[in-house]
Scaffold this motif. Structure first.
Motif, PDB file in Angstrom:
ATOM      1  N   GLY A 186     -85.841 -14.218 -88.326  1.00 17.95           N
ATOM      2  CA  GLY A 186     -84.656 -14.811 -87.746  1.00 17.95           C
ATOM      3  C   GLY A 186     -84.372 -14.407 -86.317  1.00 17.95           C
ATOM      4  O   GLY A 186     -83.327 -14.756 -85.766  1.00 17.95           O
ATOM      5  N   SER A 187     -85.267 -13.657 -85.714  1.00 18.48           N
ATOM      6  CA  SER A 187     -85.065 -13.244 -84.324  1.00 18.48           C
ATOM      7  C   SER A 187     -85.291 -14.423 -83.393  1.00 18.48           C
ATOM      8  O   SER A 187     -86.181 -15.251 -83.623  1.00 18.48           O
ATOM      9  CB  SER A 187     -86.034 -12.109 -83.962  1.00 18.48           C
ATOM     10  OG  SER A 187     -85.834 -10.997 -84.802  1.00 18.48           O
ATOM     11  N   GLU A 188     -84.499 -14.489 -82.348  1.00 19.01           N
ATOM     12  CA  GLU A 188     -84.664 -15.539 -81.349  1.00 19.01           C
ATOM     13  C   GLU A 188     -85.563 -15.044 -80.213  1.00 19.01           C
ATOM     14  O   GLU A 188     -85.537 -13.869 -79.862  1.00 19.01           O
ATOM     15  CB  GLU A 188     -83.304 -15.964 -80.791  1.00 19.01           C
ATOM     16  CG  GLU A 188     -82.414 -16.650 -81.823  1.00 19.01           C
ATOM     17  CD  GLU A 188     -81.140 -17.196 -81.203  1.00 19.01           C
ATOM     18  OE1 GLU A 188     -80.976 -17.063 -79.972  1.00 19.01           O
ATOM     19  OE2 GLU A 188     -80.319 -17.747 -81.945  1.00 19.01           O
ATOM     20  N   ALA A 189     -86.342 -15.970 -79.672  1.00 17.01           N
ATOM     21  CA  ALA A 189     -87.249 -15.622 -78.579  1.00 17.01           C
ATOM     22  C   ALA A 189     -86.629 -16.003 -77.242  1.00 17.01           C
ATOM     23  O   ALA A 189     -85.795 -16.902 -77.160  1.00 17.01           O
ATOM     24  CB  ALA A 189     -88.587 -16.332 -78.764  1.00 17.01           C
ATOM     25  N   ALA A 190     -87.031 -15.307 -76.204  1.00 22.97           N
ATOM     26  CA  ALA A 190     -86.613 -15.618 -74.844  1.00 22.97           C
ATOM     27  C   ALA A 190     -87.814 -15.422 -73.929  1.00 22.97           C
ATOM     28  O   ALA A 190     -88.772 -14.711 -74.270  1.00 22.97           O
ATOM     29  CB  ALA A 190     -85.463 -14.717 -74.392  1.00 22.97           C
ATOM     30  N   GLN A 191     -87.781 -16.063 -72.792  1.00 20.63           N
ATOM     31  CA  GLN A 191     -88.846 -15.856 -71.813  1.00 20.63           C
ATOM     32  C   GLN A 191     -88.712 -14.447 -71.249  1.00 20.63           C
ATOM     33  O   GLN A 191     -87.624 -14.036 -70.823  1.00 20.63           O
ATOM     34  CB  GLN A 191     -88.730 -16.886 -70.683  1.00 20.63           C
ATOM     35  CG  GLN A 191     -89.909 -16.873 -69.728  1.00 20.63           C
ATOM     36  CD  GLN A 191     -89.776 -17.926 -68.632  1.00 20.63           C
ATOM     37  OE1 GLN A 191     -89.171 -17.672 -67.605  1.00 20.63           O
ATOM     38  NE2 GLN A 191     -90.319 -19.111 -68.874  1.00 20.63           N
ATOM     39  N   VAL A 192     -89.801 -13.691 -71.269  1.00 19.66           N
ATOM     40  CA  VAL A 192     -89.787 -12.298 -70.812  1.00 19.66           C
ATOM     41  C   VAL A 192     -90.732 -12.154 -69.629  1.00 19.66           C
ATOM     42  O   VAL A 192     -91.884 -12.602 -69.677  1.00 19.66           O
ATOM     43  CB  VAL A 192     -90.221 -11.346 -71.952  1.00 19.66           C
ATOM     44  CG1 VAL A 192     -90.388  -9.925 -71.434  1.00 19.66           C
ATOM     45  CG2 VAL A 192     -89.203 -11.387 -73.088  1.00 19.66           C
ATOM     46  N   ARG A 193     -90.238 -11.528 -68.572  1.00 19.88           N
ATOM     47  CA  ARG A 193     -91.063 -11.253 -67.396  1.00 19.88           C
ATOM     48  C   ARG A 193     -91.563  -9.823 -67.463  1.00 19.88           C
ATOM     49  O   ARG A 193     -90.783  -8.886 -67.683  1.00 19.88           O
ATOM     50  CB  ARG A 193     -90.242 -11.465 -66.125  1.00 19.88           C
ATOM     51  CG  ARG A 193     -89.816 -12.906 -65.911  1.00 19.88           C
ATOM     52  CD  ARG A 193     -90.978 -13.766 -65.426  1.00 19.88           C
ATOM     53  NE  ARG A 193     -91.337 -13.407 -64.062  1.00 19.88           N
ATOM     54  CZ  ARG A 193     -92.583 -13.434 -63.577  1.00 19.88           C
ATOM     55  NH1 ARG A 193     -93.590 -13.777 -64.357  1.00 19.88           N
ATOM     56  NH2 ARG A 193     -92.813 -13.127 -62.329  1.00 19.88           N
TER      57      ARG A 193
END
Length: 206
Positions: A186-193
């Protein structure tokens, strides 16, 4: 069969599909706005010249001109899935760029100037991204706010060991690129730099 012109030659690609910059490609990319346009297309997705102008605070005439220059050197291309009528959408062709080995040792003043401009622009982008994160970290939920990292280390290495360290760090990053986000719990993903800076420094005399 007609001989290919330099502009028609297939670009050099690395193992991960990144564009390897030779001297000609570097000169075609080494412009502050072109670097910012390419970064935006890679990180924020396809866009029109007008949308890029709004994103970057530039005129659409400027973004349109530099998009055509980037296309000439094979960095961007049309995105036919989004084009409607006269509206022209652009997308980045590659996920990243890296220097060909000989660019680091070139004695050509034009190549060295282009390399210096490119590297300083990239360093400026990294600084801006870190500053944005520090200014907005509290806006993110706690798991994100405590997962970022801003660390530095001092090691005593040979040039060969520094190269080996970078290769291993890149390999670790690639495993996360190929695996993709794990949202099974259930974790949400985000763009990671991820920024990797490693370089020797001269120690002042005691």
């Amino acid at each position: 069969m007609p001989e290919k012109k330099p502009s028609d030659a297939a670009p050099l690609l690395g193992e991960s599909g990144e564009r390897i910059l030779d001297a000609r490609a570097l000169r075609g990319l080494a412009h502050p706005l072109r670097i910012r346009i390419l970064k935006s297309l890679r990180h924020d997705g396809p866009a029109t010249a007008s949308q890029l102008a709004e994103r970057l605070g530039e005129s659409s005439g400027a973004t349109s001109y530099h998009l055509r220059q980037l296309a000439t050197h094979g960095f961007v291309d049309d995105d036919p899935e989004r084009g409607r009528g006269r509206e022209r959408w652009w997308k980045a062709v590659h996920t990243g760029t890296t220097f060909a080995d000989d660019l680091h040792t070139s004695t050509d003043p034009e190549v060295r100037g282009a390399a210096d401009l490119f590297m300083h622009e990239v360093a400026g982008i990294h600084t801006q991204e870190v500053s944005t994160w520090l200014a907005t970290a509290r806006d993110w939920p706690a798991p994100w706010a405590t997962s970022g990292d801003l660390s530095d280390f001092t090691l005593n290495l040979t040039a060969a060991q520094l190269h080996e360290l970078n290769e291993k760090l890149h390999a670790v990053v690639e495993t996360y690129r190929t695996a993709g986000p794990d949202t099974s719990h259930g974790s949400e993903a985000a763009q990671v730099r991820v920024h990797l800076h490693s370089f020797p420094r001269a120690v002042p005399p005691a």
